[in-house]
Design a protein around this motif. Structure first.
Motif: not given
Length: 72
Positions: A18-23, A26-39
């Motif tokens: 939940g925390v990783l998907l939120y970050l 929302s917080v890092y959306s559109g960046s490579a870090l955001g995609i990595g956190l989502d995965v």
């Protein structure tokens, strides 16, 4: 595929997911870090949902107690 993830481990994985998907969304959306956190968050959620972790299987780790019924 046998269950090798215990109930406490599953709860921790769901909270972490939940925390990783939120970050990631929302917080890092559109960046490579955001995609990595989502995965990573999605993997944590799926391993918690199915009760099986392939890495645990390779390392021969089992956090599920013998008296816990397998849920999937």
């Amino acid at each position: 595929m046998t269950n090798n993830v215990g109930m406490l481990d599953r709860m921790i994985r769901f909270m972490l997911a939940g925390v990783l998907l939120y970050l990631g969304t929302s917080v890092y959306s559109g960046s490579a870090l955001g995609i990595g956190l989502d995965v990573i968050g999605a993997i944590a959620a799926l391993t918690g949902l199915f009760g099986f972790c392939a890495l645990y299987s390779l390392l021969r780790i089992n956090t599920r107690k013998a008296d816990q019924t397998p849920q999937a």
